[in-house]
Design an enzyme around this catalytic site. Structure first.
Site, PDB file in Angstrom:
ATOM      1  N   HIS A   1      84.275   2.964  28.978  1.00  0.00           N
ATOM      2  CA  HIS A   1      82.855   3.251  28.718  1.00  0.00           C
ATOM      3  C   HIS A   1      82.653   3.488  27.221  1.00  0.00           C
ATOM      4  O   HIS A   1      83.353   4.291  26.620  1.00  0.00           O
ATOM      5  CB  HIS A   1      82.406   4.489  29.486  1.00  0.00           C
ATOM      6  CG  HIS A   1      82.219   4.240  30.956  1.00  0.00           C
ATOM      7  ND1 HIS A   1      81.523   5.093  31.772  1.00  0.00           N
ATOM      8  CD2 HIS A   1      82.640   3.230  31.747  1.00  0.00           C
ATOM      9  CE1 HIS A   1      81.518   4.617  33.013  1.00  0.00           C
ATOM     10  NE2 HIS A   1      82.203   3.491  33.022  1.00  0.00           N
TER      11      HIS A   1
ATOM     12  N   TYR B   1      74.672  12.506  32.266  1.00  0.00           N
ATOM     13  CA  TYR B   1      74.661  13.967  32.242  1.00  0.00           C
ATOM     14  C   TYR B   1      73.200  14.392  32.245  1.00  0.00           C
ATOM     15  O   TYR B   1      72.459  14.090  31.303  1.00  0.00           O
ATOM     16  CB  TYR B   1      75.351  14.495  30.981  1.00  0.00           C
ATOM     17  CG  TYR B   1      76.861  14.374  31.012  1.00  0.00           C
ATOM     18  CD1 TYR B   1      77.655  15.428  31.452  1.00  0.00           C
ATOM     19  CD2 TYR B   1      77.500  13.211  30.597  1.00  0.00           C
ATOM     20  CE1 TYR B   1      79.046  15.333  31.469  1.00  0.00           C
ATOM     21  CE2 TYR B   1      78.887  13.101  30.617  1.00  0.00           C
ATOM     22  CZ  TYR B   1      79.651  14.178  31.062  1.00  0.00           C
ATOM     23  OH  TYR B   1      81.021  14.073  31.079  1.00  0.00           O
TER      24      TYR B   1
ATOM     25  N   PRO C   1      84.342  22.168  33.836  1.00  0.00           N
ATOM     26  CA  PRO C   1      84.533  20.715  33.919  1.00  0.00           C
ATOM     27  C   PRO C   1      83.611  19.885  33.015  1.00  0.00           C
ATOM     28  O   PRO C   1      83.940  18.735  32.730  1.00  0.00           O
ATOM     29  CB  PRO C   1      84.249  20.403  35.393  1.00  0.00           C
ATOM     30  CG  PRO C   1      83.450  21.558  35.899  1.00  0.00           C
ATOM     31  CD  PRO C   1      83.886  22.748  35.114  1.00  0.00           C
TER      32      PRO C   1
ATOM     33  N   LYS D   1      87.496  17.934  29.858  1.00  0.00           N
ATOM     34  CA  LYS D   1      88.561  18.127  28.861  1.00  0.00           C
ATOM     35  C   LYS D   1      89.897  18.575  29.463  1.00  0.00           C
ATOM     36  O   LYS D   1      90.933  18.533  28.786  1.00  0.00           O
ATOM     37  CB  LYS D   1      88.123  19.161  27.813  1.00  0.00           C
ATOM     38  CG  LYS D   1      87.008  18.669  26.911  1.00  0.00           C
ATOM     39  CD  LYS D   1      87.513  17.572  26.008  1.00  0.00           C
ATOM     40  CE  LYS D   1      86.437  16.855  25.261  1.00  0.00           C
ATOM     41  NZ  LYS D   1      86.621  15.414  25.197  1.00  0.00           N
TER      42      LYS D   1
ATOM     43  N   TYR E   1      83.516  14.275  22.470  1.00  0.00           N
ATOM     44  CA  TYR E   1      83.606  13.680  23.806  1.00  0.00           C
ATOM     45  C   TYR E   1      84.756  12.673  23.914  1.00  0.00           C
ATOM     46  O   TYR E   1      85.497  12.675  24.875  1.00  0.00           O
ATOM     47  CB  TYR E   1      82.272  13.018  24.156  1.00  0.00           C
ATOM     48  CG  TYR E   1      82.155  12.697  25.643  1.00  0.00           C
ATOM     49  CD1 TYR E   1      81.743  13.674  26.549  1.00  0.00           C
ATOM     50  CD2 TYR E   1      82.492  11.445  26.123  1.00  0.00           C
ATOM     51  CE1 TYR E   1      81.668  13.399  27.901  1.00  0.00           C
ATOM     52  CE2 TYR E   1      82.418  11.158  27.481  1.00  0.00           C
ATOM     53  CZ  TYR E   1      82.004  12.149  28.370  1.00  0.00           C
ATOM     54  OH  TYR E   1      81.938  11.875  29.712  1.00  0.00           O
TER      55      TYR E   1
HETATM   56  C1  DHB Z   1      83.859  13.500  35.768  1.00  0.00           C
HETATM   57  C2  DHB Z   1      84.123  14.846  35.663  1.00  0.00           C
HETATM   58  C3  DHB Z   1      83.618  15.546  34.600  1.00  0.00           C
HETATM   59  O1  DHB Z   1      83.884  16.867  34.475  1.00  0.00           O
HETATM   60  C4  DHB Z   1      82.869  14.934  33.626  1.00  0.00           C
HETATM   61  O2  DHB Z   1      82.384  15.644  32.587  1.00  0.00           O
HETATM   62  C5  DHB Z   1      82.623  13.584  33.723  1.00  0.00           C
HETATM   63  C6  DHB Z   1      83.125  12.873  34.813  1.00  0.00           C
HETATM   64  C7  DHB Z   1      84.407  12.735  36.924  1.00  0.00           C
HETATM   65  O3  DHB Z   1      85.038  13.353  37.789  1.00  0.00           O
HETATM   66  O4  DHB Z   1      84.176  11.532  36.998  1.00  0.00           O
END
Ligand code: DHB
Length: 393
Positions: free
Chosen positions: A72, A201, A294, A298, A386
């Site tokens: 991506h 997001y 999450p 990271k 990111y």
């Molecule tokens: C996923 C999990 C995340 O914490 C995140 O920021 C982006 C994607 C995932 O599980 O695909």
């Protein structure tokens, strides 16, 4: 039994460390309480930073990832229905992220270890570590009814936040920094085609939502929930209604594609760091030493950067008997860990509704969105964190 480096835990940190050490000609044994099947089936996050992708490729574990993962080059931020693309690659000199599930990375690493004669003891019982400040730290466990003592030069504690390694360090020698968030994530896997080519997001008055993917047939979605939410209260129709509501946008003709939900779970959210990450000849790596919320994915990537530093330090030690890099391990890792903590905390704060927060706070969050998406400097700051900061940043 004897090995050079005893590794507790066959998660990303332990398996990757074992493989990096193997490539440097250093012996290790991985001791794990769970079964191989269990490890290979546990659903976790799925975003790999550019540096993680590069490392897995370099060490010959990236083939399936490159074939089956999704590269991506951007993400979408969606705030109260307004959409904005962050062009990760344009803002970072061509870097990107790979969406490839953690348990797929684990399958690849386990296979790589077994193909190269690596030793992984699955389903070890009663694992403990001791003599950590001696020259022969030891891992003790039971396997098939027999007690095994694994004598090591060093032990790597890669056994996660609930493991035995961190609690084996006298508490007075550790500083623990912690923050709990008053919400969790409700995560689902759905059998449906993707609704979007890039991750979304999303902030809505009802809370955060995230649209991610696993394959052309399976999608991964999350939404902010109460940390004590009971999944029994969430039949499929209610989940889709909540996601549709939060993700609704008047911009473009975007539509959430629904399908049968095959997995549901609630994920707690906290930040935690212990300092230092070493006690005698025990070195903590990955979730054993730090937990991130999450948002921004990271966790796995930090485990990877820890063991890169540790593998280099151990290689230097075995080549030259110089302990300088081992002595610097904790401080070197913590600099990057705290930056990832800052980023994860910032993404979490920007994208979630905190209980009791008012309309003022929501306005500030919308202003943050305006700023992050409108300023090249601010977009770049998001993008470079990111895709992953450099190892020595
Ligand atoms: C996923 C999990 C995340 O914490 C995140 O920021 C982006 C994607 C995932 O599980 O695909």
């Amino acid at each position: 039994m004897r090995t050079q480096v005893g590794i507790v835990g066959a998660g990303p940190a332990g398996l990757l460390l074992s493989h990096l050490l193997h490539l440097a000609g250093i012996d290790s044994v991985v001791v794990e309480v769970r079964s191989r099947a269990d490890i290979e089936a546990t659903i976790r996050a799925g975003v790999l930073e550019q540096g993680t992708v590069d490392l897995l490729s370099e060490i010959g574990v990236g083939e399936r990832m490159k074939r089956e993962g999704f590269l991506h080059h951007g993400i979408e931020l969606r705030f109260a229905g307004r959409r904005h693309r962050i062009d990760l690659s344009a803002l970072t000199g061509g870097k990107a992220i790979m969406v490839y599930a953690q348990h797929e990375v684990l399958k690849d690493l386990i296979q790589a270890r077994l193909d190269t004669g690596g030793q992984i003891v699955f389903e070890a019982e009663g694992v403990s570590v001791y003599d950590l400040t001696s020259d022969v730290p030891t891992i003790r466990y039971r396997k098939d009814g027999e007690v095994v003592e694994l004598h090591c030069d060093f032990i790597a504690g890669c056994d996660g936040s609930q493991g035995v390694c961190r609690p084996s360090i006298p508490p007075r020698l550790l500083n623990v920094y912690e923050r709990h968030y008053p919400f969790g994530w409700f995560g689902i896997l759905a059998a449906a085609p993707p609704s979007t080519e890039e991750l979304i997001y999303n902030l809505h008055e009802r809370g955060f939502a995230l649209v991610s993917t696993r394959s052309r047939q399976i999608q991964r979605l999350y939404f902010q929930c109460d940390p004590k939410e009971d999944i029994a209260d969430w039949p499929d129709a209610r989940i889709w209604h909540e996601l549709r509501t939060r993700l609704a946008t008047p911009e473009g003709d975007w539509k959430l594609i629904e399908g049968p939900i095959t997995q549901k779970g609630v994920i707690g959210m906290r930040s935690m760091v212990v300092e230092p990450m070493r006690h005698g000849r025990l070195f903590l790596a990955g979730d054993a030493a730090h937990i991130v919320p999450p948002t921004g994915a990271k966790g796995l990537n930090l485990a990877v950067s820890d063991v890169r530093v540790l593998a280099d330090a151990l290689s230097a030690f075995y080549r030259t008997k110089d302990e300088a890099l081992l002595d610097g391990y904790s401080a070197t890792c913590l600099r990057r860990i705290w930056k990832a903590q800052r980023f994860s905390w910032w993404m979490t704060s920007m994208l979630h509704r905190f209980p009791g927060s008012d309309a003022f706070q929501m306005r500030v969050q919308l202003a943050e969105f305006d700023y992050v998406t409108g300023s090249r400097a601010a977009s770049t700051a998001l993008a470079e964190n990111y895709v992953g900061l450099p190892l020595a940043a």
